[in-house]
Design a protein around this motif. Sequence first.
Motif, PDB file in Angstrom:
ATOM      1  N   HIS A 111      28.696  63.592 -29.656  1.00  0.00           N
ATOM      2  CA  HIS A 111      28.585  62.378 -29.414  1.00  0.00           C
ATOM      3  C   HIS A 111      29.524  62.420 -27.992  1.00  0.00           C
ATOM      4  O   HIS A 111      30.560  63.147 -27.955  1.00  0.00           O
ATOM      5  CB  HIS A 111      29.396  61.703 -30.545  1.00  0.00           C
ATOM      6  CG  HIS A 111      28.381  61.297 -31.507  1.00  0.00           C
ATOM      7  ND1 HIS A 111      27.736  60.291 -31.794  1.00  0.00           N
ATOM      8  CD2 HIS A 111      28.118  62.132 -32.557  1.00  0.00           C
ATOM      9  CE1 HIS A 111      27.142  60.279 -32.979  1.00  0.00           C
ATOM     10  NE2 HIS A 111      27.406  61.551 -33.367  1.00  0.00           N
TER      11      HIS A 111
ATOM     12  N   SER B 188      21.620  55.867 -28.033  1.00  0.00           N
ATOM     13  CA  SER B 188      22.711  55.479 -27.240  1.00  0.00           C
ATOM     14  C   SER B 188      23.316  54.340 -27.565  1.00  0.00           C
ATOM     15  O   SER B 188      22.802  53.625 -28.079  1.00  0.00           O
ATOM     16  CB  SER B 188      22.182  55.861 -25.757  1.00  0.00           C
ATOM     17  OG  SER B 188      21.194  54.835 -25.443  1.00  0.00           O
TER      18      SER B 188
ATOM     19  N   SER C 147      28.601  55.269 -25.019  1.00  0.00           N
ATOM     20  CA  SER C 147      28.215  56.299 -25.609  1.00  0.00           C
ATOM     21  C   SER C 147      26.818  56.707 -25.871  1.00  0.00           C
ATOM     22  O   SER C 147      26.060  55.842 -25.853  1.00  0.00           O
ATOM     23  CB  SER C 147      28.967  56.336 -26.927  1.00  0.00           C
ATOM     24  OG  SER C 147      28.461  55.566 -27.727  1.00  0.00           O
TER      25      SER C 147
ATOM     26  N   ALA D 269      24.662  60.166 -28.086  1.00  0.00           N
ATOM     27  CA  ALA D 269      24.777  61.513 -28.521  1.00  0.00           C
ATOM     28  C   ALA D 269      23.563  62.412 -28.350  1.00  0.00           C
ATOM     29  O   ALA D 269      22.347  61.758 -28.039  1.00  0.00           O
ATOM     30  CB  ALA D 269      24.468  61.134 -30.234  1.00  0.00           C
TER      31      ALA D 269
ATOM     32  N   MET E   9      22.462  57.728 -37.891  1.00  0.00           N
ATOM     33  CA  MET E   9      21.498  57.555 -36.410  1.00  0.00           C
ATOM     34  C   MET E   9      20.213  57.051 -36.847  1.00  0.00           C
ATOM     35  O   MET E   9      19.784  57.088 -37.701  1.00  0.00           O
ATOM     36  CB  MET E   9      21.616  58.976 -35.822  1.00  0.00           C
ATOM     37  CG  MET E   9      20.866  59.405 -34.707  1.00  0.00           C
ATOM     38  SD  MET E   9      19.751  60.680 -34.391  1.00  0.00           S
ATOM     39  CE  MET E   9      18.341  60.386 -35.112  1.00  0.00           C
TER      40      MET E   9
ATOM     41  N   VAL F 260      24.405  54.217 -32.982  1.00  0.00           N
ATOM     42  CA  VAL F 260      25.107  55.608 -32.912  1.00  0.00           C
ATOM     43  C   VAL F 260      26.313  55.296 -33.800  1.00  0.00           C
ATOM     44  O   VAL F 260      27.114  54.488 -33.593  1.00  0.00           O
ATOM     45  CB  VAL F 260      25.491  56.040 -31.545  1.00  0.00           C
ATOM     46  CG1 VAL F 260      26.531  57.480 -31.611  1.00  0.00           C
ATOM     47  CG2 VAL F 260      24.288  56.222 -30.679  1.00  0.00           C
TER      48      VAL F 260
END
Length: 460
Positions: free
Chosen positions: A300, A332, A336, A338, A405, A459
Amino acid sequence: MIKVAKFGGSSVADAEHFKKIRSIIEADPSRRFVVVSACGRRYKSDAKVTDLLYLVAAHVRYHVSCDDLLTDIGQRYFDIADELGLTYPIREEFATFAEKAKAGDLTTEELVSRGEYFTARLMAEYLGLPFLDAADVVAFHHDGTLSMTRTQALIQERGIPGGFVMPGFYGATREGRIMLLDRGGGDISGSILAKCLDAALYENWTDVSGFLSADPGVVPHPQPISRITYSEMRELSYMGASVLHEEAVFPVMEAGIPIAVKNTNRPLDPGTIISDREDYVADEPIITGVTGKRNFVAVHILKDHMSNEVGIVRRVLSIFERYRVSIEHIPSGIDSFAVVVQGEDVKDSLWSIVADIKTEVQPDGIKVVDDLALISTVGRNMSGRPGISGSLFAALGQEGISIRMIAQGSDEINIIVGVRDVDFERAIRAIYSAFSDGDHLLELKDLKRAEAASHPASVR
């Protein structure tokens, strides 16, 4: 009508299975083109001939005696020939092969390919069909890639119109150097042959009656899948369903040839048909299958105002590319995103990758989650249907399973959720149950749950 019948290792394990195959071939005159793997396991603790041959190659490489191994392999073939009363000189042929193997005169590819070769030799005699060596028709380039154009021309030129038995898994270059397909490549060989012959059907015979809607080791008595599309099969195979080698679909998919996955031990079972038909049938399930894999890692990356910064995702991905790591998913948020990868791919490089991201991207924060399992819920009938994801999330929430996720393909045939590894099996059972009425995966159990379900963040 031409049907290509490919029999896997478990289907050619011993003389009794040879007898089953002859009954299958004789039951349908369209089955005149046969592809076989090397002899597989006869019982749970048994070894596959291919595995034993790779072990022989390792023994030869390190100058360790492989006499016992070769004796065991040879006896497998001798027993089949003796019980079926075959005249092919297997003892003489195998003795010549064994001497060359021990002397180091064979490449690993040549050595390993003899598993399929000897199986096909015996099968050809037993079925009363000609033998066609894959080395004469399955063409490889020097770099190890398959030449489909040359293969098609060679099969048209050298193939016997009335039918033949061909070993799977290998082919050869123009100079006659033996080359291997990936493990499970017998499935690919059968698919290639079906395309080159313009077959009406490619039958893949194994020890299960087609695809199941979930792993029976996780979900008790999952329902069989009667019909599945190529896209659905690829999704399920990639995420863990291992009935058919996932690369085997490409040659027949391009040619529009359906695949039938059938059980050698239960030939009258309907099995699973894989085709490009995506039309909706009223009594078909919404969910085709639920499967998954463990051991994923999510890196992340957090950075304030990331959405206004051009190129940050590209820079991170270039670091993974530098370490030759394939990316699975990139969920996303605003500040942020991942990067999800398979744990095996980064087992020796993860912390070097993290260090490079810190140096080159300078994120505000970086976190590694290494106990991630991904579960894929697949179904062509999910597309455009409201309430599916809501019901799925609600089912996991009721079980107290945190979703870490979420990803969904643009074609809407799959929903992937990430959960903690310890929740893996429980999550699969919860999702399966959410779309099951006890007998079939037909309708949502409770559409009201979907309306009440809250969607978690992409996320976490």
